[in-house]
Design an enzyme around this catalytic site. Structure first.
Site, PDB file in Angstrom:
ATOM      1  N   ASP A 176      -3.849  40.107  43.019  1.00 56.59           N
ATOM      2  CA  ASP A 176      -2.820  40.967  41.800  1.00 56.59           C
ATOM      3  C   ASP A 176      -1.848  40.453  41.505  1.00 56.59           C
ATOM      4  O   ASP A 176      -0.472  40.601  41.440  1.00 56.59           O
ATOM      5  CB  ASP A 176      -2.184  42.600  42.870  1.00 56.59           C
ATOM      6  CG  ASP A 176      -1.483  43.443  41.804  1.00 56.59           C
ATOM      7  OD1 ASP A 176      -2.378  43.267  40.284  1.00 56.59           O
ATOM      8  OD2 ASP A 176      -1.594  44.495  42.426  1.00 56.59           O
ATOM      9  N   ALA A 177      -2.573  39.879  39.922  1.00 57.42           N
ATOM     10  CA  ALA A 177      -1.806  39.014  39.094  1.00 57.42           C
ATOM     11  C   ALA A 177      -1.226  39.577  37.980  1.00 57.42           C
ATOM     12  O   ALA A 177      -0.699  38.867  37.327  1.00 57.42           O
ATOM     13  CB  ALA A 177      -2.321  38.138  39.404  1.00 57.42           C
ATOM     14  N   LYS A 178      -2.103  40.705  37.309  1.00 54.10           N
ATOM     15  CA  LYS A 178      -2.604  41.128  36.501  1.00 54.10           C
ATOM     16  C   LYS A 178      -2.427  40.046  35.378  1.00 54.10           C
ATOM     17  O   LYS A 178      -1.023  40.957  34.361  1.00 54.10           O
ATOM     18  CB  LYS A 178      -1.411  42.244  35.941  1.00 54.10           C
ATOM     19  CG  LYS A 178      -1.080  43.317  37.249  1.00 54.10           C
ATOM     20  CD  LYS A 178      -0.470  44.546  37.355  1.00 54.10           C
ATOM     21  CE  LYS A 178      -0.416  45.757  38.321  1.00 54.10           C
ATOM     22  NZ  LYS A 178       0.008  45.221  39.737  1.00 54.10           N
ATOM     23  N   ARG A 179      -3.015  39.873  34.808  1.00 54.66           N
ATOM     24  CA  ARG A 179      -3.535  38.788  33.942  1.00 54.66           C
ATOM     25  C   ARG A 179      -3.827  39.049  33.305  1.00 54.66           C
ATOM     26  O   ARG A 179      -4.634  39.837  32.617  1.00 54.66           O
ATOM     27  CB  ARG A 179      -3.851  36.969  34.567  1.00 54.66           C
ATOM     28  CG  ARG A 179      -3.447  36.486  35.976  1.00 54.66           C
ATOM     29  CD  ARG A 179      -1.311  35.997  35.543  1.00 54.66           C
ATOM     30  NE  ARG A 179      -1.493  35.482  36.646  1.00 54.66           N
ATOM     31  CZ  ARG A 179      -0.626  35.233  37.044  1.00 54.66           C
ATOM     32  NH1 ARG A 179       0.513  36.828  37.118  1.00 54.66           N
ATOM     33  NH2 ARG A 179       0.019  34.324  37.901  1.00 54.66           N
TER      34      ARG A 179
ATOM     35  N   THR B  80      -6.817  41.298  39.295  1.00 62.04           N
ATOM     36  CA  THR B  80      -6.082  41.724  38.286  1.00 62.04           C
ATOM     37  C   THR B  80      -6.060  41.269  36.860  1.00 62.04           C
ATOM     38  O   THR B  80      -5.426  40.272  36.732  1.00 62.04           O
ATOM     39  CB  THR B  80      -5.185  43.331  38.490  1.00 62.04           C
ATOM     40  OG1 THR B  80      -4.230  42.434  38.944  1.00 62.04           O
ATOM     41  CG2 THR B  80      -5.573  44.132  40.636  1.00 62.04           C
TER      42      THR B  80
END
Ligand SMILES: O=c1ccn([C@@H]2O[C@H](COP(=O)(O)O)[C@@H](O)[C@H]2O)c(=O)[nH]1
Length: 290
Positions: free
Chosen positions: A107-110, A137
């Site tokens: 869950d890095a939301k890059r 993510t």
């Protein structure tokens, strides 16, 4: 294997993430356990807020739930806050999860301009990268097409992505609801559906993040999840107030695509492995029976 199923399982010679996730959800049920080593949880477990505490916490959670959950979702920010040593712990967690055959969602939301996105894709989705996960993510707010390097590398390496569409936090609405019946969220779901055309079987490898807390927004905003054909990562269970019953009511016919994810509610049952396992099992039972 029938021809179409074979095509779905193999994209460029590799079993696709969608196919692997489908199999994991069929075997274990629709639960992803979040590994979120918050300072408050480390303290509640009697651990220091340092790298040793981070490591002990993460390995205990993984050991407790790996055989029970379809996936685990380490929250990258909570490793990053410990600097390079924290990221080394995350590398270890990802490698151990691979050994335990539980799927990982980093869950890095890059999200960034394409040239930088290619570097993020390399970090999270390339074979041999120390941080390679089964999926990551992504944030589409620099434009869905800016995610192209990650979308293409995921297809090439049998990995997946979850693109933020309707997040579980109330502030998300100020961006994601814009446009009403032709909302930003709807357009993101449509773009993900377009990508999933390259995965001809049942479940594509381009998923969406849609919070378990979003209620009637899906219908109000014209988001068609069945047409999107990808997995739906649904955070917000437990600590953010959503229940498995909310999930069923919110997703309706698309419930079969949903991977419910819960972190703090399960993690606060630790540090005993059996207590963690029991908490995860309760959530899983709720997701199965609702
Ligand atoms: O819309 C979103 C996207 C991601 N998250 C992440 O999921 C977990 C939720 O933790 P809980 O303790 O179960 O509330 C956390 O890592 C968030 O960053 C989300 O909540 N909502």
């Amino acid at each position: 294997m029938p021809e179409q199923a074979a095509a779905s399982a193999q994209v460029q010679g590799r079993e696709s993430f969608g196919s692997r996730l489908s199999a994991a959800m069929a075997a274990h049920g629709p639960l992803c356990v979040g590994i979120d080593p918050h300072p408050s949880l480390l303290s509640a477990w009697g651990l220091q807020d340092d790298v040793d505490g981070l490591r002990a916490f993460s390995l205990t959670v993984l050991d407790a739930v790996a055989s029970l959950a379809a996936a685990v979702k380490p929250q990258v920010a909570l490793y990053e806050r410990h600097g390079s040593a924290g990221m080394a712990v995350l590398e270890e967690v990802l490698a151990l999860a691979r050994d335990e055959s539980v799927l990982t969602i980093a869950d890095a939301k890059r999200g960034d301009i394409g040239s930088t996105m290619a570097a993020y894709a390399d970090a999270w989705l390339r074979d041999g990268s120390p941080l390679a996960a089964d999926s990551v993510t992504l944030s589409p707010y620099l434009g869905f097409e800016s995610l192209r390097p990650a979308l293409d590398l995921a297809a090439e390496t049998g990995r997946g992505v979850f693109v933020l569409a309707l997040t579980s936090n109330p502030e998300g609405a100020s961006v994601q609801h814009v446009g009403g019946a032709d909302s930003v969220a709807r357009r993101i779901a449509q773009a993900a559906g377009g990508e999933n055309r390259r995965y001809p079987g049942e479940l594509g490898s381009v998923g969406l993040v849609v919070g378990a807390t979003v209620g009637s927004a899906l219908a109000d905003l014209g988001v068609d999840l069945a047409a999107m054909r990808g997995p739906i990562l649904a955070p917000g269970l437990g600590a953010q107030g959503a229940t498995p019953a909310h999930l069923r009511a919110t997703f309706g016919d698309a419930y079969g695509q949903v991977l419910g994810t819960s972190s703090r509610e399960i993690l606060s049952a630790g540090p005993r492995r059996q207590a963690l396992r029991d908490a995860a099992q309760r959530t899983l039972d709720g997701l199965r029976s609702e």
